[in-house]
Design an enzyme around this catalytic site. Structure first.
Site, PDB file in Angstrom:
ATOM      1  N   GLY A 183      28.436  51.420  28.633  1.00  0.00           N
ATOM      2  CA  GLY A 183      29.680  52.154  28.397  1.00  0.00           C
ATOM      3  C   GLY A 183      30.378  52.670  29.653  1.00  0.00           C
ATOM      4  CG  PHE A 192      24.529  61.908  14.961  1.00  0.00           C
ATOM      5  CD1 PHE A 192      24.624  63.107  14.283  1.00  0.00           C
ATOM      6  CD2 PHE A 192      23.349  61.626  15.650  1.00  0.00           C
ATOM      7  CE1 PHE A 192      23.578  64.014  14.288  1.00  0.00           C
ATOM      8  CE2 PHE A 192      22.298  62.536  15.664  1.00  0.00           C
ATOM      9  CZ  PHE A 192      22.416  63.728  14.976  1.00  0.00           C
ATOM     10  CE1 TYR A 231      32.423  67.462  21.432  1.00  0.00           C
ATOM     11  CE2 TYR A 231      34.009  65.874  20.555  1.00  0.00           C
ATOM     12  CZ  TYR A 231      32.724  66.179  20.981  1.00  0.00           C
ATOM     13  OH  TYR A 231      31.742  65.224  20.958  1.00  0.00           O
ATOM     14  N   GLY A 269      39.480  61.669  26.735  1.00  0.00           N
ATOM     15  CA  GLY A 269      39.836  61.429  25.335  1.00  0.00           C
ATOM     16  C   GLY A 269      39.154  60.144  24.907  1.00  0.00           C
TER      17      GLY A 269
HETATM   18  C1  HXC Z   1      22.704  62.611  10.836  1.00  0.00           C
HETATM   19  C2  HXC Z   1      21.055  61.807  12.285  1.00  0.00           C
HETATM   20  C3  HXC Z   1      21.880  60.690  12.608  1.00  0.00           C
HETATM   21  C4  HXC Z   1      23.174  60.596  11.988  1.00  0.00           C
HETATM   22  C5  HXC Z   1      20.026  60.531  13.719  1.00  0.00           C
HETATM   23  N1  HXC Z   1      19.916  61.652  12.997  1.00  0.00           N
HETATM   24  N2  HXC Z   1      21.209  59.942  13.523  1.00  0.00           N
HETATM   25  N3  HXC Z   1      21.471  62.754  11.408  1.00  0.00           N
HETATM   26  N4  HXC Z   1      23.544  61.582  11.106  1.00  0.00           N
HETATM   27  N5  HXC Z   1      24.023  59.612  12.238  1.00  0.00           N
HETATM   28  C6  HXC Z   1      18.775  62.572  12.941  1.00  0.00           C
HETATM   29  C7  HXC Z   1      17.509  61.856  12.497  1.00  0.00           C
HETATM   30  O1  HXC Z   1      17.436  61.763  11.083  1.00  0.00           O
HETATM   31  C8  HXC Z   1      16.433  62.769  13.083  1.00  0.00           C
HETATM   32  O2  HXC Z   1      16.273  63.940  12.316  1.00  0.00           O
HETATM   33  C9  HXC Z   1      17.047  63.238  14.404  1.00  0.00           C
HETATM   34  O3  HXC Z   1      18.464  63.066  14.253  1.00  0.00           O
HETATM   35  C10 HXC Z   1      16.562  62.400  15.576  1.00  0.00           C
HETATM   36  O4  HXC Z   1      16.865  61.048  15.296  1.00  0.00           O
HETATM   37  P1  HXC Z   1      16.223  59.853  16.137  1.00  0.00           P
HETATM   38  O5  HXC Z   1      16.838  58.584  15.677  1.00  0.00           O
HETATM   39  O6  HXC Z   1      14.739  59.980  16.153  1.00  0.00           O
HETATM   40  O7  HXC Z   1      16.700  60.232  17.621  1.00  0.00           O
HETATM   41  P2  HXC Z   1      16.745  59.341  18.925  1.00  0.00           P
HETATM   42  O8  HXC Z   1      16.010  58.053  18.730  1.00  0.00           O
HETATM   43  O9  HXC Z   1      16.354  60.221  20.062  1.00  0.00           O
HETATM   44  O10 HXC Z   1      18.309  58.942  19.047  1.00  0.00           O
HETATM   45  C11 HXC Z   1      19.244  59.844  19.525  1.00  0.00           C
HETATM   46  C12 HXC Z   1      20.577  59.664  18.829  1.00  0.00           C
HETATM   47  C13 HXC Z   1      21.121  58.236  19.001  1.00  0.00           C
HETATM   48  C14 HXC Z   1      21.545  60.710  19.408  1.00  0.00           C
HETATM   49  C15 HXC Z   1      20.385  59.946  17.350  1.00  0.00           C
HETATM   50  O11 HXC Z   1      22.381  58.103  18.366  1.00  0.00           O
HETATM   51  C16 HXC Z   1      21.254  57.830  20.424  1.00  0.00           C
HETATM   52  O12 HXC Z   1      20.288  57.345  21.026  1.00  0.00           O
HETATM   53  N6  HXC Z   1      22.428  58.003  21.040  1.00  0.00           N
HETATM   54  C17 HXC Z   1      22.672  57.712  22.460  1.00  0.00           C
HETATM   55  C18 HXC Z   1      24.021  57.154  22.698  1.00  0.00           C
HETATM   56  C19 HXC Z   1      25.172  57.910  22.081  1.00  0.00           C
HETATM   57  O13 HXC Z   1      25.011  58.697  21.149  1.00  0.00           O
HETATM   58  N7  HXC Z   1      26.338  57.633  22.617  1.00  0.00           N
HETATM   59  C20 HXC Z   1      27.564  58.209  22.139  1.00  0.00           C
HETATM   60  C21 HXC Z   1      28.057  59.250  23.058  1.00  0.00           C
HETATM   61  S1  HXC Z   1      29.729  59.422  22.618  1.00  0.00           S
HETATM   62  P3  HXC Z   1      15.033  64.084  11.237  1.00  0.00           P
HETATM   63  O14 HXC Z   1      15.233  65.432  10.628  1.00  0.00           O
HETATM   64  O15 HXC Z   1      15.199  62.954  10.274  1.00  0.00           O
HETATM   65  O16 HXC Z   1      13.771  63.970  12.066  1.00  0.00           O
HETATM   66  C22 HXC Z   1      30.321  60.944  22.882  1.00  0.00           C
HETATM   67  C23 HXC Z   1      31.850  60.955  22.841  1.00  0.00           C
HETATM   68  C24 HXC Z   1      32.492  62.090  22.189  1.00  0.00           C
HETATM   69  O17 HXC Z   1      29.612  61.862  23.100  1.00  0.00           O
HETATM   70  C25 HXC Z   1      34.020  62.104  22.219  1.00  0.00           C
HETATM   71  C26 HXC Z   1      34.741  60.967  21.612  1.00  0.00           C
HETATM   72  C27 HXC Z   1      36.228  61.056  21.674  1.00  0.00           C
HETATM   73  P1  NAP Z   2      27.159  55.300  25.614  1.00  0.00           P
HETATM   74  O1  NAP Z   2      27.435  53.948  26.169  1.00  0.00           O
HETATM   75  O2  NAP Z   2      26.385  55.402  24.346  1.00  0.00           O
HETATM   76  O3  NAP Z   2      26.447  56.153  26.762  1.00  0.00           O
HETATM   77  C1  NAP Z   2      25.446  57.094  26.553  1.00  0.00           C
HETATM   78  C2  NAP Z   2      24.320  56.780  27.512  1.00  0.00           C
HETATM   79  O4  NAP Z   2      23.376  57.866  27.504  1.00  0.00           O
HETATM   80  C3  NAP Z   2      23.561  55.516  27.161  1.00  0.00           C
HETATM   81  O5  NAP Z   2      23.494  54.687  28.317  1.00  0.00           O
HETATM   82  C4  NAP Z   2      22.168  55.993  26.777  1.00  0.00           C
HETATM   83  O6  NAP Z   2      21.172  55.038  27.200  1.00  0.00           O
HETATM   84  C5  NAP Z   2      22.074  57.296  27.570  1.00  0.00           C
HETATM   85  N1  NAP Z   2      21.115  58.227  26.974  1.00  0.00           N
HETATM   86  C6  NAP Z   2      21.068  58.679  25.706  1.00  0.00           C
HETATM   87  N2  NAP Z   2      20.022  59.493  25.532  1.00  0.00           N
HETATM   88  C7  NAP Z   2      19.415  59.585  26.744  1.00  0.00           C
HETATM   89  C8  NAP Z   2      18.292  60.282  27.219  1.00  0.00           C
HETATM   90  N3  NAP Z   2      17.554  61.069  26.405  1.00  0.00           N
HETATM   91  N4  NAP Z   2      17.934  60.154  28.527  1.00  0.00           N
HETATM   92  C9  NAP Z   2      18.661  59.370  29.346  1.00  0.00           C
HETATM   93  N5  NAP Z   2      19.746  58.686  28.967  1.00  0.00           N
HETATM   94  C10 NAP Z   2      20.125  58.784  27.683  1.00  0.00           C
HETATM   95  O7  NAP Z   2      28.522  56.098  25.350  1.00  0.00           O
HETATM   96  P2  NAP Z   2      29.798  56.379  26.283  1.00  0.00           P
HETATM   97  O8  NAP Z   2      30.961  56.378  25.385  1.00  0.00           O
HETATM   98  O9  NAP Z   2      29.783  55.509  27.486  1.00  0.00           O
HETATM   99  O10 NAP Z   2      29.549  57.885  26.723  1.00  0.00           O
HETATM  100  C11 NAP Z   2      29.357  58.248  28.092  1.00  0.00           C
HETATM  101  C12 NAP Z   2      29.731  59.701  28.292  1.00  0.00           C
HETATM  102  O11 NAP Z   2      31.122  59.890  28.041  1.00  0.00           O
HETATM  103  C13 NAP Z   2      29.013  60.681  27.367  1.00  0.00           C
HETATM  104  O12 NAP Z   2      28.734  61.873  28.081  1.00  0.00           O
HETATM  105  C14 NAP Z   2      30.037  60.965  26.304  1.00  0.00           C
HETATM  106  O13 NAP Z   2      29.837  62.206  25.669  1.00  0.00           O
HETATM  107  C15 NAP Z   2      31.298  60.971  27.139  1.00  0.00           C
HETATM  108  N6  NAP Z   2      32.539  60.766  26.400  1.00  0.00           N
HETATM  109  C16 NAP Z   2      32.833  59.543  25.891  1.00  0.00           C
HETATM  110  C17 NAP Z   2      34.042  59.358  25.244  1.00  0.00           C
HETATM  111  C18 NAP Z   2      34.451  58.023  24.703  1.00  0.00           C
HETATM  112  O14 NAP Z   2      35.523  57.926  24.101  1.00  0.00           O
HETATM  113  N7  NAP Z   2      33.692  56.969  24.906  1.00  0.00           N
HETATM  114  C19 NAP Z   2      34.924  60.436  25.092  1.00  0.00           C
HETATM  115  C20 NAP Z   2      34.566  61.688  25.609  1.00  0.00           C
HETATM  116  C21 NAP Z   2      33.383  61.835  26.295  1.00  0.00           C
HETATM  117  P3  NAP Z   2      19.741  54.878  26.487  1.00  0.00           P
HETATM  118  O15 NAP Z   2      19.974  54.741  25.030  1.00  0.00           O
HETATM  119  O16 NAP Z   2      19.170  53.661  27.161  1.00  0.00           O
HETATM  120  O17 NAP Z   2      18.946  56.089  26.848  1.00  0.00           O
END
Ligand code: HXC
Ligand code: NAP
Length: 300
Positions: A25, A104, A154, A196
């Site tokens: 990303g 999420f 936010y 954004g």
């Molecule tokens: C509700 C959820 C859920 C979901 C997981 N959980 N996904 N609850 N809705 N969609 C719950 C699970 O049931 C569990 O609770 C707990 O969260 C932990 O879940 P795991 O799957 O074991 O966690 P993990 O493997 O550590 O994964 C972390 C994660 C996953 C956050 C859930 O999505 C991830 O790895 N994300 C990394 C990348 C990411 O999120 N990128 C986006 C960033 S974007 P229980 O109670 O069942 O044990 C961003 C932009 C914002 O921030 C602004 C946009 C404009």
């Molecule tokens: P993304 O590709 O999902 O990036 C998130 C990264 O965090 C992944 O590379 C993931 O890799 C890593 N990560 C998650 N859990 C981790 C952990 N426990 N330890 C180390 N690394 C971890 O999403 P993105 O959109 O590029 O987001 C990047 C940043 O921009 C985030 O801070 C997000 O909040 C911010 N942001 C994004 C947007 C947007 O529109 N895309 C808007 C506002 C802000 P692994 O799963 O391999 O760990």
């Protein structure tokens, strides 16, 4: 839209920059531009295979040097090991980009406390753990450095349906503004970027999964529906800003959060902004009605 690379060649020459979440990303896009500007880059996250593939791709396309290191930002010991490996390989480190995140979308009452912990631990604890580990090193070595953290708008407005992320990002912003003052005496600058919508697979799969929805719900999850410029961001636009804030060109910028969102958050805030949907012809009617109304009141 103008998305050409912004800084001059070599603007980051001699810098070693650690990017958490650098394998995918936005972290990957910012790492690519840092490399093009001459930096050496360490990319870290949990999935080593993803990191290795990205490192190979970025080295091939930029000719730069990338070190992939698996590191869960929730594990302080793993961060220390990542820092030591970075220094052993590159001889030092000058910049930290706190970019790793988890998120999420969900009504909060449907979340378990573990789900909230998961997001807060990655975003807030992960950021202060990483910052603390590198900060102690820089202070001990009397080395100047820059910390840049990716937050969201936010962080200060709050947002329904992403409450764990909003709580955590606002903590990261508080850390940025606090340490910008406290650690300025050590030559460590702190800034943040609030993007954004910038399409990435990670964010879109979790926040705007419109492909999984029926047609009538898709508009409600539109990523750019509230953006006055009526588009999402380009990765190079964000990379330009991040490179500037990482570089010495921004030496006097400290404690700032820069928003890059096409006007999205302020659009939601202005009292009368929703009137944007009223067409010009209707303004003729509205203004005539208001004038008539105030004239009648004066005459009474
Ligand atoms: C509700 C959820 C859920 C979901 C997981 N959980 N996904 N609850 N809705 N969609 C719950 C699970 O049931 C569990 O609770 C707990 O969260 C932990 O879940 P795991 O799957 O074991 O966690 P993990 O493997 O550590 O994964 C972390 C994660 C996953 C956050 C859930 O999505 C991830 O790895 N994300 C990394 C990348 C990411 O999120 N990128 C986006 C960033 S974007 P229980 O109670 O069942 O044990 C961003 C932009 C914002 O921030 C602004 C946009 C404009
Ligand atoms: P993304 O590709 O999902 O990036 C998130 C990264 O965090 C992944 O590379 C993931 O890799 C890593 N990560 C998650 N859990 C981790 C952990 N426990 N330890 C180390 N690394 C971890 O999403 P993105 O959109 O590029 O987001 C990047 C940043 O921009 C985030 O801070 C997000 O909040 C911010 N942001 C994004 C947007 C947007 O529109 N895309 C808007 C506002 C802000 P692994 O799963 O391999 O760990």
């Amino acid at each position: 839209m103008y998305n050409q690379p912004m800084l001059r060649d070599g603007a980051l020459e001699g810098k070693v920059i650690v990017v958490t979440g650098g394998g995918t990303g936005l972290g990957k896009s910012m790492s690519k531009y840092f490399l093009e500007l001459g930096a050496k880059v360490v990319i870290t996250s949990r999935k080593m295979q993803v990191l290795e593939e990205t490192a190979h791709e970025l080295e091939t396309t930029t000719g730069g040097k990338v070190l992939p290191i698996a590191c869960d930002v929730r594990d302080y010991g793993a961060i220390e090991a990542m820092k030591d490996k970075t220094i052993a390989e590159f001889g030092g480190v000058h910049g930290l980009l706190n970019n790793a995140a988890g998120n999420f979308i969900s009504p909060t009452e449907r979340l378990s406390h573990r789900a909230i912990d998961t997001v807060v631990d990655i975003v807030l604890k992960g950021t202060y753990y990483t910052t603390l580990a590198f900060g102690k090193h820089w202070i001990e070595q009397q080395q100047k450095a820059t910390v840049l953290s990716i937050v969201t708008t936010y962080a200060w407005t709050g947002s329904a349906f992403v409450v764990p992320s909003a709580m955590a990002k606002s903590g990261v912003l508080a850390m940025t503004r606090s340490l910008a003052v406290e650690w300025a005496k050590y030559g460590i600058r702190f800034n943040a970027i609030a993007p954004g919508p910038f399409p990435t697979k990670g964010a879109w799969d979790r926040l705007f999964p419109i492909d999984a929805f029926p047609e009538h719900l898709r508009d409600r999850f539109s990523a750019h529906g509230n953006v006055p410029l009526k588009r999402v961001g380009e990765h190079q636009e964000l990379a330009n800003l991040a490179a500037y804030l990482m570089s010495d060109f921004s030496s006097y910028v400290n404690g700032e959060v820069v928003t890059i969102d096409g006007g999205e958050w302020i659009n939601g805030a202005g009292e009368f902004n929703h009137l944007n949907i009223i067409p010009n012809e209707m303004w003729d009617f509205i203004q005539a009605a208001i004038k008539q109304n105030t004239k009648t009141k004066k005459e009474e």
